[in-house]
Design an enzyme around this catalytic site. Structure first.
Site, PDB file in Angstrom:
ATOM      1  N   ASP A 115     -44.967 -18.493   4.999  1.00  0.00           N
ATOM      2  CA  ASP A 115     -45.308 -19.816   4.465  1.00  0.00           C
ATOM      3  C   ASP A 115     -45.001 -20.912   5.493  1.00  0.00           C
ATOM      4  OD1 ASP A 115     -42.572 -19.716   4.241  1.00  0.00           O
ATOM      5  OD2 ASP A 115     -42.478 -20.375   2.157  1.00  0.00           O
ATOM      6  N   SER A 116     -44.441 -20.525   6.634  1.00  0.00           N
ATOM      7  CA  SER A 116     -44.332 -21.448   7.770  1.00  0.00           C
ATOM      8  C   SER A 116     -45.717 -21.959   8.169  1.00  0.00           C
ATOM      9  CB  SER A 116     -43.655 -20.754   8.958  1.00  0.00           C
ATOM     10  OG  SER A 116     -44.265 -19.504   9.219  1.00  0.00           O
TER      11      SER A 116
ATOM     12  N   ASP B 124     -45.959 -13.907   2.410  1.00  0.00           N
ATOM     13  CA  ASP B 124     -44.921 -14.682   1.726  1.00  0.00           C
ATOM     14  C   ASP B 124     -45.401 -15.168   0.368  1.00  0.00           C
ATOM     15  OD1 ASP B 124     -42.440 -14.980   2.898  1.00  0.00           O
ATOM     16  OD2 ASP B 124     -43.066 -16.635   4.206  1.00  0.00           O
TER      17      ASP B 124
ATOM     18  N   LYS C 124     -43.121 -10.960   0.493  1.00  0.00           N
ATOM     19  CA  LYS C 124     -41.754 -11.381   0.808  1.00  0.00           C
ATOM     20  C   LYS C 124     -41.390 -12.550  -0.084  1.00  0.00           C
ATOM     21  CE  LYS C 124     -40.542 -13.654   4.789  1.00  0.00           C
ATOM     22  NZ  LYS C 124     -40.026 -14.943   4.283  1.00  0.00           N
TER      23      LYS C 124
ATOM     24  N   GLU D  31     -37.909 -15.316  -1.142  1.00  0.00           N
ATOM     25  CA  GLU D  31     -36.605 -15.824  -0.716  1.00  0.00           C
ATOM     26  C   GLU D  31     -35.603 -15.752  -1.857  1.00  0.00           C
ATOM     27  OE1 GLU D  31     -37.030 -19.755   0.969  1.00  0.00           O
ATOM     28  OE2 GLU D  31     -38.520 -19.068   2.434  1.00  0.00           O
TER      29      GLU D  31
ATOM     30  N   GLU E 272     -31.970 -14.957   8.058  1.00  0.00           N
ATOM     31  CA  GLU E 272     -32.323 -16.126   8.880  1.00  0.00           C
ATOM     32  C   GLU E 272     -31.116 -17.023   9.103  1.00  0.00           C
ATOM     33  OE1 GLU E 272     -35.937 -18.207   7.847  1.00  0.00           O
ATOM     34  OE2 GLU E 272     -35.467 -19.882   9.193  1.00  0.00           O
TER      35      GLU E 272
HETATM   36  O1  KIV Z   1     -42.407 -18.253   6.813  1.00  0.00           O
HETATM   37  C1  KIV Z   1     -41.974 -17.649   7.801  1.00  0.00           C
HETATM   38  O2  KIV Z   1     -42.537 -17.721   8.900  1.00  0.00           O
HETATM   39  C2  KIV Z   1     -40.785 -16.842   7.634  1.00  0.00           C
HETATM   40  C3  KIV Z   1     -40.169 -16.277   8.873  1.00  0.00           C
HETATM   41  C4  KIV Z   1     -39.515 -17.345   9.620  1.00  0.00           C
HETATM   42  C5  KIV Z   1     -39.239 -15.159   8.565  1.00  0.00           C
HETATM   43  O3  KIV Z   1     -40.335 -16.650   6.559  1.00  0.00           O
END
Ligand code: KIV
Length: 277
Positions: free
Chosen positions: A49-50, A88, A118, A120, A186
């Site tokens: 989600d970055s 994510d 994924k 959090e 992280e």
């Molecule tokens: O969203 C992302 O890019 C991440 C990584 C930094 C692990 O969760």
């Protein structure tokens, strides 16, 4: 087996089985061409989600939607033949209830072809992880600095220093017990990352953690020097493509202004050359 010799994408269980072995290689990707460039080298590719900050100019990951993740997931999947894809779950798409998490994770899996999602969270998300895994959705967990919680964490700070290390270890144990096949650590002290890695039975994937983790991940635009708004300490720039792109664009602009581009080799004659008739 080397990543290059592999014929099919690994499954979450293959990643789990890499615990303590040759380090797992992963990067983020958001587009087909970037996924193609990393496919042969990566064990898994994360559609993180970055993407919100890296490609969409958002200030944090909080504004990223499920539809954005699915769109980018579909694009990345088209670029992968060897690496597994993890997508994510964005903020607000899984925290409300196990049922909400299942509904949205199922959409991601069905519409993108991801091998896993994924999410959090540690102890607080263990029930959700068990619910998803029990219904056929492999889950990678993400603990330590969890960017979707910056407003409660008070910013992008190192997590688990000193006495807080025990709670972070508790998070790692909780997600492993819940059935996650791997966990991203992280921005945690290296000594704590090593302790967690030795303690739990699933692979740890470090970002700002320790070389002792079972694998590493970086945001691809950070490591290529394409995203330059800021550089976290844990990022190593392996290239400076942003600066190269800026220089190329400046050269193009000055050639257009000077009518030096397009040159004769870039334009078309009114008649076909004799040989091609
Ligand atoms: O969203 C992302 O890019 C991440 C990584 C930094 C692990 O969760």
């Amino acid at each position: 087996m080397s990543a290059n010799a592999r014929k099919t994408a690994p499954l979450p269980d293959d990643i789990r089985a890499r615990k303590g072995g040759v380090p797992i290689v992963s990067l983020t990707a958001y587009t087909t061409p970037m996924a193609q460039l990393m496919d042969a080298q990566c064990d898994f590719v994360l559609v993180g989600d970055s993407v919100g900050m890296v490609l969409h100019g958002l200030e944090s990951t909080l504004g990223v939607t499920l539809d954005m993740m699915i769109l980018h997931g579909r694009a990345v999947k088209r670029g992968l033949n060897h690496a597994m894809m993890v997508v994510d779950m964005p903020f607000g798409s899984y925290e409300e209830s196990c049922e909400q998490a299942f509904r949205n994770a199922a959409r991601i899996m069905a519409e993108t072809g991801a091998g896993a999602v994924k999410l959090e969270g540690g102890v607080g998300m263990a029930g959700t992880i068990a619910f998803l895994v029990g219904r056929g959705i492999p889950v990678m967990a993400h603990i330590g600095l969890t960017p979707q919680s910056i407003n409660t964490l008070g910013g992008y700070k190192v997590q688990g220093r000193g006495a807080a290390g025990d709670a972070l270890l508790g998070d790692a144990r909780a997600v492993a017990d819940a059935g996650a096949f791997a966990v991203v650590l992280e921005k945690v002290p290296a000594v704590l990352a090593d302790r967690v890695t030795q303690d739990i039975a699933i692979p740890t994937i470090g970002i700002g953690a320790s070389a002792g983790c079972d694998g590493q991940i970086l945001v691809v635009d950070d490591m290529l020097g394409l995203f330059t708004a800021f550089k976290p300490k844990f990022v190593k720039r392996y290239a400076t493509l942003g600066a190269q792109a800026e220089a190329a664009i400046a050269a193009y602009a000055s050639e257009v202004r000077a009518r030096a581009f397009p040159a004769p080799e870039h334009i078309f004659a009114d008649t076909q050359p004799e040989a091609l008739k």
